[in-house]
Write an enzyme that holds these catalytic residues in place. Structure first.
Site, PDB file in Angstrom:
ATOM      1  N   HIS A  18     154.456 -47.446 -35.323  1.00 42.63           N
ATOM      2  CA  HIS A  18     154.116 -48.857 -35.529  1.00 42.63           C
ATOM      3  C   HIS A  18     155.362 -49.609 -36.006  1.00 42.63           C
ATOM      4  CE1 HIS A  18     152.359 -52.454 -37.295  1.00 42.63           C
ATOM      5  NE2 HIS A  18     151.345 -52.237 -36.472  1.00 42.63           N
ATOM      6  N   ASN A  37     143.518 -51.088 -36.727  1.00 44.32           N
ATOM      7  CA  ASN A  37     144.570 -50.576 -37.598  1.00 44.32           C
ATOM      8  C   ASN A  37     144.366 -51.238 -38.958  1.00 44.32           C
ATOM      9  OD1 ASN A  37     146.877 -49.859 -38.940  1.00 44.32           O
ATOM     10  ND2 ASN A  37     148.292 -50.988 -37.625  1.00 44.32           N
ATOM     11  N   SER A  41     147.937 -59.970 -33.308  1.00 40.22           N
ATOM     12  CA  SER A  41     147.060 -61.126 -33.517  1.00 40.22           C
ATOM     13  C   SER A  41     145.947 -61.236 -32.479  1.00 40.22           C
ATOM     14  CB  SER A  41     147.872 -62.432 -33.586  1.00 40.22           C
ATOM     15  OG  SER A  41     148.782 -62.379 -34.666  1.00 40.22           O
ATOM     16  N   GLU A  59     155.821 -51.643 -38.271  1.00 38.53           N
ATOM     17  CA  GLU A  59     156.004 -51.647 -39.732  1.00 38.53           C
ATOM     18  C   GLU A  59     156.640 -50.340 -40.196  1.00 38.53           C
ATOM     19  OE1 GLU A  59     151.972 -52.712 -40.677  1.00 38.53           O
ATOM     20  OE2 GLU A  59     152.339 -54.672 -39.780  1.00 38.53           O
ATOM     21  N   LYS A  71     145.688 -50.617 -41.699  1.00 40.96           N
ATOM     22  CA  LYS A  71     146.903 -50.650 -42.524  1.00 40.96           C
ATOM     23  C   LYS A  71     146.569 -50.195 -43.961  1.00 40.96           C
ATOM     24  CE  LYS A  71     148.693 -54.040 -39.370  1.00 40.96           C
ATOM     25  NZ  LYS A  71     149.648 -55.075 -39.046  1.00 40.96           N
ATOM     26  N   GLU A 104     153.060 -53.849 -28.561  1.00 39.63           N
ATOM     27  CA  GLU A 104     152.886 -54.799 -29.660  1.00 39.63           C
ATOM     28  C   GLU A 104     154.184 -55.580 -29.878  1.00 39.63           C
ATOM     29  OE1 GLU A 104     149.498 -53.542 -32.474  1.00 39.63           O
ATOM     30  OE2 GLU A 104     151.334 -52.650 -33.222  1.00 39.63           O
ATOM     31  N   GLY A 142     150.519 -59.887 -37.090  1.00 44.49           N
ATOM     32  CA  GLY A 142     150.189 -60.486 -38.385  1.00 44.49           C
ATOM     33  C   GLY A 142     150.685 -61.915 -38.537  1.00 44.49           C
TER      34      GLY A 142
HETATM   35  P1  PGA Z   1     147.499 -57.885 -36.250  1.00 49.03           P
HETATM   36  O1  PGA Z   1     148.155 -56.422 -36.335  1.00 49.03           O
HETATM   37  O2  PGA Z   1     146.320 -57.769 -35.321  1.00 49.03           O
HETATM   38  O3  PGA Z   1     147.114 -58.218 -37.648  1.00 49.03           O
HETATM   39  O4  PGA Z   1     148.551 -58.801 -35.699  1.00 49.03           O
HETATM   40  C1  PGA Z   1     148.245 -55.610 -35.204  1.00 49.03           C
HETATM   41  C2  PGA Z   1     148.964 -54.327 -35.561  1.00 49.03           C
HETATM   42  O5  PGA Z   1     149.845 -54.366 -36.419  1.00 49.03           O
HETATM   43  O6  PGA Z   1     148.655 -53.261 -35.008  1.00 49.03           O
END
Ligand code: PGA
Length: 256
Positions: free
Chosen positions: A98, A13, A216, A100, A15, A170, A176
């Site tokens: 997601h 992803n 992460s 976010e 982003k 998730e 993140g």
């Molecule tokens: P990350 O993000 O691996 O940076 O924690 C995962 C995601 O948001 O899908």
């Protein structure tokens, strides 16, 4: 539960990262690392990089995904992109719901449900994200929260539609933040999701659904996470922007 019944999917992803030249460069680095993958490899890039990415993966086993899709076919929805537009662009996967999007853009279980349905109808493979917030884990209501999201986000789905949907568990506190769920926590939540699906659609459907872990995941912890019986790959943010790390994660998910 037999892991071989389903496909492990490693999806990056990206982003809101990477220009078009950077997209081309990163995909060219990933290509040799994905060539012998024993799992599906997907890069989910920003809308403006889709065309570049689709061109770059031609003739390889890498698939391209978008990061959102609207539920209507067309119309007055400024700023949105339809499922048919993504199909036309050569996209195979799309991330939906997601955390976010839920947190910053008002996405709800109802809109996630509609978007996943629209994606399926157009022939896209949705990567539908669910997961608890930190306070929900601390209040010990993770199971209840995730079960509710699965029921609402997949409301009205046939078993065939459920089977075609990739689910990404998730935990929001792990995204993140560098805080990864332990493999036990990831395995437990993915197992819970599978049992909720088994109750609603039967064991065969539950056994066929790909359930990823995300939050992460990196080159160091991927092997332990993807080895859990109910974890079928991962949705990777930060580490998917570094080809060597992404390559290590692909390797970890290719071990049978
Ligand atoms: P990350 O993000 O691996 O940076 O924690 C995962 C995601 O948001 O899908």
């Amino acid at each position: 539960m037999n892991k071989n019944l389903r496909k492990a999917v490693i999806a990056g992803n990206w982003k809101m990262n990477k220009t078009r030249p950077e997209t081309l460069a990163l995909i060219n680095e990933i290509k040799p690392l994905a060539a012998d993958a024993g799992c599906e490899v997907v890069v989910c890039v920003p809308f403006t990089n889709l065309e570049t990415a689709v061109g770059a993966v031609k003739g390889t086993n890498i698939k391209v995904g978008a990061q959102n899709v609207h539920f209507e076919k067309s119309g007055a929805f400024t700023g949105e992109i339809s499922a048919d537009m993504l199909v036309e662009a050569g996209v195979d996967y799309v991330i939906i719901g997601h955390s976010e999007r839920r947190r910053y853009f008002g996405e709800t279980d109802e809109t996630v449900n509609k978007r996943v349905k629209a994606a399926l109808q157009a022939g896209l493979i949705p990567i539908m994200c669910v997961g608890e917030l930190l306070w929900e884990r601390e209040a010990d209501i993770t199971q209840e929260v995730v079960a509710r999201q699965i029921k609402l986000d997949m409301a009205g789905f046939s078993s065939a539609e459920v089977k075609k949907t990739v689910i990404a568990y998730e935990p929001v506190w792990a995204i993140g933040t560098g805080k990864t769920a332990t493999s036990e926590q990831a395995g437990e939540a993915c197992g819970l999701i599978r049992s909720v699906i088994a109750k609603l659609h039967g064991k065969d459907t539950a056994n066929a659904v790909t359930i990823q872990y995300g939050g992460s995941m990196n080159a160091q912890n991927a092997a332990e996470l993807v080895a859990m019986p109910d974890v079928d790959g991962g949705l990777i943010g930060g580490a998917s922007l570094k080809s060597a790390d992404f390559g290590e994660i692909i390797k970890a998910a290719s071990v049978k």
